[in-house]
Write an enzyme that holds these catalytic residues in place. Sequence first.
Site, PDB file in Angstrom:
ATOM      1  N   ILE A  12      21.976 -79.605 -40.090  1.00 33.58           N
ATOM      2  CA  ILE A  12      22.360 -79.409 -38.681  1.00 33.58           C
ATOM      3  C   ILE A  12      21.116 -79.356 -37.805  1.00 33.58           C
ATOM      4  O   ILE A  12      21.088 -79.914 -36.709  1.00 33.58           O
ATOM      5  CB  ILE A  12      23.195 -78.129 -38.520  1.00 33.58           C
ATOM      6  CG1 ILE A  12      24.422 -78.168 -39.429  1.00 33.58           C
ATOM      7  CG2 ILE A  12      23.639 -77.965 -37.065  1.00 33.58           C
ATOM      8  CD1 ILE A  12      25.185 -76.862 -39.504  1.00 33.58           C
ATOM      9  N   ASP A  58       7.855 -69.912 -43.648  1.00 32.74           N
ATOM     10  CA  ASP A  58       9.073 -69.115 -43.678  1.00 32.74           C
ATOM     11  C   ASP A  58       9.209 -68.276 -42.411  1.00 32.74           C
ATOM     12  O   ASP A  58       8.212 -67.799 -41.867  1.00 32.74           O
ATOM     13  CB  ASP A  58       9.048 -68.206 -44.911  1.00 32.74           C
ATOM     14  CG  ASP A  58      10.424 -67.701 -45.259  1.00 32.74           C
ATOM     15  OD1 ASP A  58      10.786 -66.604 -44.804  1.00 32.74           O
ATOM     16  OD2 ASP A  58      11.147 -68.414 -45.970  1.00 32.74           O
ATOM     17  N   SER A 124      28.707 -68.643 -38.176  1.00 31.12           N
ATOM     18  CA  SER A 124      29.670 -69.364 -39.001  1.00 31.12           C
ATOM     19  C   SER A 124      31.073 -68.808 -38.811  1.00 31.12           C
ATOM     20  O   SER A 124      31.256 -67.605 -38.550  1.00 31.12           O
ATOM     21  CB  SER A 124      29.266 -69.238 -40.477  1.00 31.12           C
ATOM     22  OG  SER A 124      30.311 -69.602 -41.337  1.00 31.12           O
ATOM     23  N   TYR A 149      27.598 -64.763 -48.017  1.00 27.31           N
ATOM     24  CA  TYR A 149      27.103 -65.657 -46.954  1.00 27.31           C
ATOM     25  C   TYR A 149      27.724 -65.271 -45.611  1.00 27.31           C
ATOM     26  O   TYR A 149      27.018 -65.071 -44.617  1.00 27.31           O
ATOM     27  CB  TYR A 149      27.425 -67.110 -47.287  1.00 27.31           C
ATOM     28  CG  TYR A 149      27.266 -68.034 -46.093  1.00 27.31           C
ATOM     29  CD1 TYR A 149      26.009 -68.351 -45.605  1.00 27.31           C
ATOM     30  CD2 TYR A 149      28.382 -68.556 -45.440  1.00 27.31           C
ATOM     31  CE1 TYR A 149      25.852 -69.171 -44.494  1.00 27.31           C
ATOM     32  CE2 TYR A 149      28.237 -69.377 -44.335  1.00 27.31           C
ATOM     33  CZ  TYR A 149      26.977 -69.681 -43.867  1.00 27.31           C
ATOM     34  OH  TYR A 149      26.828 -70.489 -42.762  1.00 27.31           O
ATOM     35  N   LYS A 153      25.951 -63.523 -42.120  1.00 30.98           N
ATOM     36  CA  LYS A 153      26.043 -64.033 -40.749  1.00 30.98           C
ATOM     37  C   LYS A 153      26.616 -62.970 -39.807  1.00 30.98           C
ATOM     38  O   LYS A 153      26.149 -62.809 -38.672  1.00 30.98           O
ATOM     39  CB  LYS A 153      26.915 -65.289 -40.725  1.00 30.98           C
ATOM     40  CG  LYS A 153      26.272 -66.508 -41.371  1.00 30.98           C
ATOM     41  CD  LYS A 153      25.037 -66.960 -40.618  1.00 30.98           C
ATOM     42  CE  LYS A 153      24.474 -68.262 -41.153  1.00 30.98           C
ATOM     43  NZ  LYS A 153      23.269 -68.698 -40.420  1.00 30.98           N
TER      44      LYS A 153
END
Length: 338
Positions: A12, A58, A124, A149, A153
């Site tokens: 993305i 990072d 998300s 996950y 988020k």
Amino acid sequence: MPILVTGGAGYIGSHTVLSLLEKGYDVVVLDNHSNSSYESLRRIESLTGRNVIYYEGDVSDRLLLKRIFKDNKVKQIIHFAGLKSVSESVVLPLKYYENNVMASIVLIEEMIANNIFELIFSSSATVYGNPADIPLKEISKVGGTTNPYGTSKLMVEHILNDVAKSCPQMDITILRYFNPAGAHSSGLIGEDPNGIPCNLVPYISQVAVGKLPKLSVYGHDYPTHDGTGVRDYIHVMDLAEGHVAALQHKASRSNCRTYNLGTGKGYSVLDLIAAFERQSNTNIPYEFVERRAGDVAECWANPDLARQELKWSATRGLDEMMRDAWNWQQKNPDGYKI
């Protein structure tokens, strides 16, 4: 002044960098290449005729962030960097909290320390957990996430909302993605996962091109029209353009706003297979296997708020997503490997 895009070489992120450059923005990319390739940035430069300022590293590296901010006078950040596999997060939760939550805290702290207050965060639809009502609105209940996950988020969303309350200078936009699919129409940039793909469309594409023998369809007893999971698939270029719209939007209602980026339509796994077969003129062999931990039956968006406030809506349909995904896979059977 350039925009910093963390994770800008990823799927993305790379399409968003392309859209930003095409709109005349200068871009700085920070990426550690845990699931991306520098080749995507080379191809973006070729497509746009413009240069990308690039740092390998990072987001949790404070000294590197300070140097990037100082050297480039960054004032706006789009934060994509993070791990994104639902199934992997179930097996390695601590890895996801470290990469997605702790690194985001470092970024936010360094932003404030360096007087940078504009942030777009890549969230998300998994933050909605197992949806009680469909379609999902931004005011729908969040929580009850079904995998680390999604929890990671949601944790960052909570952190950003709290930071916005404590720091009135902050201008934060949270974008909740549904299911990105497709590739740039040139076929030069697209999704290039490590190993066996976790996302459905690259999995189908790799079966079609002969890299994988067949598709595993996780579950066929969901309460949906054909028993397979239903998702809101959005073309990655529509998603990229949503970030540009968010960047250009000057809001007054809040200094921390949330938008769904989806199409408002749900398609099942079997719907996707049929659409891909139409666009590729191939046959996709598949088998049904057990449900995957952390998956929900259906998840699709009400994108009205983004249309009203950001003046953005998805314009590309399912067939275009499948056509562009197949174009990318045919031209790049081994992804960015050269």
